[in-house]
Write an enzyme that holds these catalytic residues in place. Sequence first.
Site, PDB file in Angstrom:
ATOM      1  CE1 TYR A 169      -3.951   2.130   0.151  1.00  0.00           C
ATOM      2  CE2 TYR A 169      -2.650   3.352   1.735  1.00  0.00           C
ATOM      3  CZ  TYR A 169      -3.743   3.262   0.903  1.00  0.00           C
ATOM      4  OH  TYR A 169      -4.611   4.304   0.802  1.00  0.00           O
ATOM      5  CD  GLU A 180      -2.554   4.772  -6.597  1.00  0.00           C
ATOM      6  OE1 GLU A 180      -3.332   5.602  -6.078  1.00  0.00           O
ATOM      7  OE2 GLU A 180      -2.757   3.541  -6.555  1.00  0.00           O
TER       8      GLU A 180
END
Length: 155
Positions: A102, A109
């Site tokens: 994560y 991102e």
Amino acid sequence: MVVNVCLRLLGFLNADMRLSYPPGIVPAPFFTTAMQVASRLFLMWAVCYPFPELNGSAWYSSMLLAWSTTEVIRYSYFALKQFDAVPGWLHWLRYSAFLILYPIGISSEVAMTLKALFGPAAELAWWYPYALAAVLLSYIPGGWIFWFPGTIFYT
């Protein structure tokens, strides 16, 4: 370029599959799933597609690595769970790998979006940098909401 086309196609299919499951097939809250799918679609269509020059960066590679590893673990787990045949190591991976994947995925991102924001975004449209900045602001509460509860409830 072929990777980018495949990524967009697989992202669309992943979004369709994850959002159209009957309730109970995939035990995940709708809101969480919708936000994860939305972030991937955003990256594919609002960052990677209009700015293919960014797709050669290490951030792009780490983003794809985190996404693909997560999906391989997730769907292997769900497939084997249908037959009550989930090995212990896969169960552990399913609920622990996100602790590493994560942060890699979300930082990749954000980095890709920042590269677009401070790079070619203004050349596309005058409003595009503002749209990218607005989405980046959603990562502040979103990152905390998605990662922190998992560290408490799923490990």
